[in-house]
Design a protein around this motif. Structure first.
Motif, PDB file in Angstrom:
ATOM      1  N   ALA A   1      -5.980  -1.701  -5.142  1.00 37.06           N
ATOM      2  CA  ALA A   1      -5.055  -0.464  -5.570  1.00 37.06           C
ATOM      3  C   ALA A   1      -5.183   0.291  -6.524  1.00 37.06           C
ATOM      4  N   TYR A   2      -6.375   0.418  -7.141  1.00 35.62           N
ATOM      5  CA  TYR A   2      -6.863   0.861  -8.432  1.00 35.62           C
ATOM      6  C   TYR A   2      -8.060   2.660  -7.758  1.00 35.62           C
ATOM      7  N   PRO A   3      -8.103   1.558  -6.727  1.00 32.63           N
ATOM      8  CA  PRO A   3      -9.219   2.805  -6.212  1.00 32.63           C
ATOM      9  C   PRO A   3      -7.711   3.835  -5.617  1.00 32.63           C
ATOM     10  N   LEU A   4      -6.920   3.681  -4.828  1.00 35.18           N
ATOM     11  CA  LEU A   4      -5.367   4.608  -4.241  1.00 35.18           C
ATOM     12  C   LEU A   4      -4.844   4.964  -5.140  1.00 35.18           C
ATOM     13  N   LEU A   5      -4.842   4.663  -7.010  1.00 38.28           N
ATOM     14  CA  LEU A   5      -4.588   5.747  -7.614  1.00 38.28           C
ATOM     15  C   LEU A   5      -5.210   6.016  -7.973  1.00 38.28           C
ATOM     16  N   SER A   6      -6.805   6.220  -8.175  1.00 37.08           N
ATOM     17  CA  SER A   6      -7.762   7.231  -7.976  1.00 37.08           C
ATOM     18  C   SER A   6      -7.036   9.142  -7.193  1.00 37.08           C
ATOM     19  N   LEU A   7      -6.410   8.284  -5.889  1.00 35.67           N
ATOM     20  CA  LEU A   7      -5.739   9.144  -5.187  1.00 35.67           C
ATOM     21  C   LEU A   7      -5.236  10.870  -6.372  1.00 35.67           C
TER      22      LEU A   7
ATOM     23  N   ILE B   1       0.820  -0.958   0.420  1.00 36.23           N
ATOM     24  CA  ILE B   1      -0.746   0.199   0.149  1.00 36.23           C
ATOM     25  C   ILE B   1       0.730   1.270  -0.073  1.00 36.23           C
ATOM     26  N   ALA B   2       1.565   1.630   0.847  1.00 36.17           N
ATOM     27  CA  ALA B   2       3.305   2.233   0.531  1.00 36.17           C
ATOM     28  C   ALA B   2       2.999   2.741  -0.629  1.00 36.17           C
ATOM     29  N   LEU B   3       3.896   1.550  -1.260  1.00 35.35           N
ATOM     30  CA  LEU B   3       4.256   1.769  -3.143  1.00 35.35           C
ATOM     31  C   LEU B   3       3.188   2.188  -3.414  1.00 35.35           C
ATOM     32  N   ALA B   4       1.976   1.730  -3.603  1.00 39.14           N
ATOM     33  CA  ALA B   4       1.274   2.222  -3.955  1.00 39.14           C
ATOM     34  C   ALA B   4       0.639   3.142  -3.837  1.00 39.14           C
TER      35      ALA B   4
ATOM     36  N   TRP C   1       4.847   1.539  -8.834  1.00 32.95           N
ATOM     37  CA  TRP C   1       2.877   0.157  -9.572  1.00 32.95           C
ATOM     38  C   TRP C   1       2.769  -0.583  -9.800  1.00 32.95           C
ATOM     39  N   VAL C   2       3.899  -1.064 -10.169  1.00 32.05           N
ATOM     40  CA  VAL C   2       4.626  -2.640 -10.644  1.00 32.05           C
ATOM     41  C   VAL C   2       4.574  -3.449  -9.982  1.00 32.05           C
ATOM     42  N   ILE C   3       5.193  -3.329  -8.852  1.00 30.45           N
ATOM     43  CA  ILE C   3       5.961  -3.754  -7.695  1.00 30.45           C
ATOM     44  C   ILE C   3       4.465  -3.668  -6.055  1.00 30.45           C
ATOM     45  N   ALA C   4       3.502  -2.540  -6.450  1.00 28.66           N
ATOM     46  CA  ALA C   4       2.424  -2.700  -6.232  1.00 28.66           C
ATOM     47  C   ALA C   4       1.410  -3.721  -6.260  1.00 28.66           C
ATOM     48  N   LEU C   5       1.416  -3.489  -7.708  1.00 25.03           N
ATOM     49  CA  LEU C   5       0.505  -4.595  -8.477  1.00 25.03           C
ATOM     50  C   LEU C   5       1.142  -6.028  -8.101  1.00 25.03           C
TER      51      LEU C   5
END
Length: 141
Positions: A90-96, A10-13, A78-82
């Motif tokens: 992951a995807y909702p976090l990206l919308s931040l 989550i920290a990586l994301a 992102w690749v590592i987080a995924l």
């Protein structure tokens, strides 16, 4: 207290979100400045005054290159987080990143975006969506 593998993911994301947001802001500023200076820049290019092109416009080039570097760093995180997180988290976090970029764009004077209530409502809806999706994805309903 040990950080769990999920916590690191989550920290990586979130680090990816920070990098992509910084990339957007850097690219926006650098390209906007180059666009404003384009007639002068083009004239210097045609005169083959390359040293002036570098010396006068280096902050803008640096901003664009820095933005591209942030994109690459974001992609790496992102690749590592995924690899370790479910897409439903992951995807909702990206919308931040939409929230961060909008808030920074209206707050930073050198970006110069204007505040809009409709855009602020959109940002609020994104935050509400994240709030509603993440707990369900983690089983905390």
């Amino acid at each position: 207290m040990a950080i769990t593998r999920r916590g690191r993911s989550i920290a990586l994301a979130l680090l990816s979100v920070a990098f992509i947001s910084l990339a957007q802001l850097s690219m926006k500023w650098g390209m906007s400045q180059l666009n404003e200076q384009f007639p002068t820049w083009l004239s210097l290019w045609q005169q083959q005054a390359y040293s002036h092109l570098v010396s006068h416009y280096w902050p803008y080039y640096l901003s664009v290159i820095g933005g591209l570097s942030c994109y690459a760093s974001s992609m790496f995180c992102w690749v590592i987080a995924l690899k370790r997180l479910a897409l439903s988290i992951a995807y909702p976090l990206l919308s931040l990143s939409y929230v961060v970029v909008y808030l920074a764009a209206v707050s930073l004077p050198w970006i110069g975006e204007s505040f809009s209530w409709s855009k602020a409502l959109g940002v609020l809806l994104i935050l509400i969506g994240i709030y509603l999706v993440i707990p369900r994805a983690t089983g905390k309903q």
